[in-house]
Design an enzyme around this catalytic site. Structure first.
Site, PDB file in Angstrom:
ATOM      1  N   LEU A 192      -1.760  -5.965 -17.240  1.00  0.00           N
ATOM      2  CA  LEU A 192      -1.602  -5.604 -18.650  1.00  0.00           C
ATOM      3  C   LEU A 192      -1.711  -4.092 -18.892  1.00  0.00           C
ATOM      4  CD1 LEU A 192      -1.255  -6.592 -21.555  1.00  0.00           C
ATOM      5  CD2 LEU A 192      -3.740  -6.696 -21.714  1.00  0.00           C
ATOM      6  N   PHE A 211      -9.493  -6.101   2.042  1.00  0.00           N
ATOM      7  CA  PHE A 211      -8.748  -6.087   0.768  1.00  0.00           C
ATOM      8  C   PHE A 211      -7.321  -6.602   0.922  1.00  0.00           C
ATOM      9  CE2 PHE A 211     -11.953  -2.814   0.467  1.00  0.00           C
ATOM     10  CZ  PHE A 211     -12.504  -3.042  -0.777  1.00  0.00           C
ATOM     11  N   GLY A 221       0.815  -1.214   0.000  1.00  0.00           N
ATOM     12  CA  GLY A 221       0.000   0.000   0.000  1.00  0.00           C
ATOM     13  C   GLY A 221       0.850   1.265   0.000  1.00  0.00           C
ATOM     14  N   GLY A 228      -1.071 -21.131 -17.012  1.00  0.00           N
ATOM     15  CA  GLY A 228      -2.221 -20.905 -16.132  1.00  0.00           C
ATOM     16  C   GLY A 228      -3.194 -19.852 -16.616  1.00  0.00           C
ATOM     17  N   ARG A 234     -10.270 -10.819 -21.715  1.00  0.00           N
ATOM     18  CA  ARG A 234     -10.538 -10.545 -20.306  1.00  0.00           C
ATOM     19  C   ARG A 234     -11.621  -9.471 -20.196  1.00  0.00           C
ATOM     20  NH1 ARG A 234      -8.216 -14.447 -20.024  1.00  0.00           N
ATOM     21  NH2 ARG A 234      -6.386 -15.069 -18.834  1.00  0.00           N
ATOM     22  N   TYR A 248      -3.450 -18.991  -5.231  1.00  0.00           N
ATOM     23  CA  TYR A 248      -4.096 -17.689  -5.015  1.00  0.00           C
ATOM     24  C   TYR A 248      -5.619 -17.834  -5.065  1.00  0.00           C
ATOM     25  CZ  TYR A 248      -6.119 -13.199  -6.191  1.00  0.00           C
ATOM     26  OH  TYR A 248      -6.947 -12.102  -6.228  1.00  0.00           O
TER      27      TYR A 248
HETATM   28  N1  UDP Z   1      -0.738 -10.146 -20.517  1.00  0.00           N
HETATM   29  C1  UDP Z   1       0.157 -10.060 -21.586  1.00  0.00           C
HETATM   30  N2  UDP Z   1       1.367  -9.470 -21.352  1.00  0.00           N
HETATM   31  C2  UDP Z   1       1.736  -8.959 -20.144  1.00  0.00           C
HETATM   32  C3  UDP Z   1       0.812  -9.050 -19.069  1.00  0.00           C
HETATM   33  C4  UDP Z   1      -0.420  -9.650 -19.303  1.00  0.00           C
HETATM   34  O1  UDP Z   1      -0.133 -10.495 -22.697  1.00  0.00           O
HETATM   35  O2  UDP Z   1       2.867  -8.462 -20.010  1.00  0.00           O
HETATM   36  C5  UDP Z   1      -2.048 -10.775 -20.754  1.00  0.00           C
HETATM   37  C6  UDP Z   1      -2.315 -11.988 -19.860  1.00  0.00           C
HETATM   38  O3  UDP Z   1      -1.842 -13.156 -20.486  1.00  0.00           O
HETATM   39  C7  UDP Z   1      -3.842 -11.951 -19.737  1.00  0.00           C
HETATM   40  C8  UDP Z   1      -4.186 -10.468 -19.859  1.00  0.00           C
HETATM   41  O4  UDP Z   1      -3.036  -9.836 -20.405  1.00  0.00           O
HETATM   42  O5  UDP Z   1      -4.424 -12.613 -20.829  1.00  0.00           O
HETATM   43  C9  UDP Z   1      -4.487  -9.829 -18.503  1.00  0.00           C
HETATM   44  O6  UDP Z   1      -3.422 -10.144 -17.623  1.00  0.00           O
HETATM   45  P1  UDP Z   1      -3.287  -9.476 -16.189  1.00  0.00           P
HETATM   46  O7  UDP Z   1      -2.017 -10.011 -15.579  1.00  0.00           O
HETATM   47  O8  UDP Z   1      -3.420  -8.000 -16.296  1.00  0.00           O
HETATM   48  O9  UDP Z   1      -4.559 -10.002 -15.394  1.00  0.00           O
HETATM   49  P2  UDP Z   1      -5.095 -11.486 -15.139  1.00  0.00           P
HETATM   50  O10 UDP Z   1      -6.138 -11.722 -16.197  1.00  0.00           O
HETATM   51  O11 UDP Z   1      -3.943 -12.430 -15.194  1.00  0.00           O
HETATM   52  O12 UDP Z   1      -5.712 -11.380 -13.778  1.00  0.00           O
END
Ligand code: UDP
Length: 329
Positions: free
Chosen positions: A190, A73, A36, A284, A221, A141
């Site tokens: 992302l 949170f 935080g 994953g 997503r 997680y």
């Molecule tokens: N992603 C990507 N490149 C990055 C980070 C994320 O392509 O450097 C993709 C990731 O595979 C997922 C989407 O972006 O499909 C969202 O990822 P993020 O880690 O933001 O959130 P998540 O869905 O894992 O909670």
């Protein structure tokens, strides 16, 4: 209402604190400042630096601040790290909240709101994801959050706890008024990564996988604005008035967006070119995740104010432009 917000100095917690104040509640923040940022919390808000697992401190805060409801949170949320170090995740995301619940009940506090996650569903058999679909998390997680959901159910039945658990899809964007933002270390999400690549803070963004069974081959997503998420929490409060309320809600816009769409939208909003590399799939990652949030919309009258990616990314871009080094600037 006096509301204790654990992790209130973090990304989603700090946005909820602002929405609580705006709605006329009195937030009180407990945060150990591991992730935080003190700057994310107004100096007018009571702030306790300390750990969720410190039962004596939690008891003191609950009593002194006359807390009636806890919004929780404070959690670790790095999926990869949870695979490498599961005990850290079960301790922080499950054992410590159990201590928190015991302390709450001992102090007569019986209302609880949990920051949960769509990761509790694992790889869904159907889309969009509805609340009562099977939950089969694929990493510690998601499992730690699902376990805590189950602890809440049993505690509600046994002791009259009333709770709402929100399964967030991809929390994104920053405060509509520009006051606070998103500053993770390390950053793995992302949208901030793409923005940092646009700004030249990173050399490039790597797309994790371009051979998924989706229209453009990249993962889909459901990006949902952090202020929209926060408003759902506030809307749930009156629904916890009676004992043994057990409420579960999926929170997303219901609109799937691909990694490429996110990159294109950052380019559009910023007017900058994003250097892109194509990489292998991230282990994953389900190909597609998006929510059916009809239940929250009907029962909580939850109205999504940022239904589109562009509006969400605009708030994120505005924050990063003004705070290129996060809260340290
Ligand atoms: N992603 C990507 N490149 C990055 C980070 C994320 O392509 O450097 C993709 C990731 O595979 C997922 C989407 O972006 O499909 C969202 O990822 P993020 O880690 O933001 O959130 P998540 O869905 O894992 O909670």
């Amino acid at each position: 209402m006096n509301v204790l917000v654990t992790g209130g100095a973090g990304y989603i917690g700090s946005h909820c604190v602002r929405q609580l104040t705006a709605a006329g509640h009195q937030p009180v923040v407990l945060d150990n400042l591991v992730f935080g940022h003190r700057e994310a919390i107004s100096s007018k808000i009571p702030f306790y630096e300390g750990d969720l697992g410190d039962a004596a401190l939690v008891k003191k805060v609950l009593d002194r601040e006359k807390i009636e409801l806890v919004m929780h949170f404070a959690a670790f949320a790095y999926v990869g790290e949870s695979v490498d170090n599961p005990l850290k995740y079960y301790e922080n995301n499950l054992a410590k909240p159990i201590t928190l619940l015991k302390t709450m009940l001992g102090c007569g506090v019986t209302k609880f709101i949990l920051s949960s996650t769509c990761s509790t569903f694992g790889i869904p058999s159907k889309l969009p994801i509805v609340e009562d679909m099977p939950q089969n998390p694929i990493n510690p997680y998601g499992q730690s959050k699902l376990d805590l959901e189950n602890v809440l159910k049993a505690t509600a039945s046994a002791h009259g706890l009333s709770f709402a658990a929100f399964r967030y899809f991809n929390a994104a964007g920053t405060a509509e008024d520009g006051s606070i933002g998103e500053d993770h270390d390390p950053e793995t999400h992302l949208i901030p990564l793409v923005i940092e690549a646009a700004m030249g803070k990173r050399d490039s963004i790597t797309i994790f996988g371009n051979d998924y069974p989706t229209p453009d081959g990249t993962c889909l997503r459901d990006y949902v604005h952090v202020d929209d998420l926060s408003r759902a929490h506030i809307a749930a409060i009156p629904h916890l008035a009676e004992p043994d309320q057990q409420l579960f809600y999926n929170l997303g816009t219901g609109q799937p967006h691909s990694v490429r769409e996110v990159i294109e939208t950052v380019e559009k909003v910023s007017g900058l070119k994003v250097p892109v590399k194509e990489g292998p799939r991230r282990p994953g990652d389900p190909p597609s995740l998006y929510a059916d949030s009809t239940k929250a919309q009907k029962e909580l009258n939850w109205q999504i104010q940022h239904p589109g990616l562009e509006s969400i990314i605009t708030t994120a871009w505005n924050w990063h432009k003004r705070h290129p080094n996060g809260y340290s600037q």
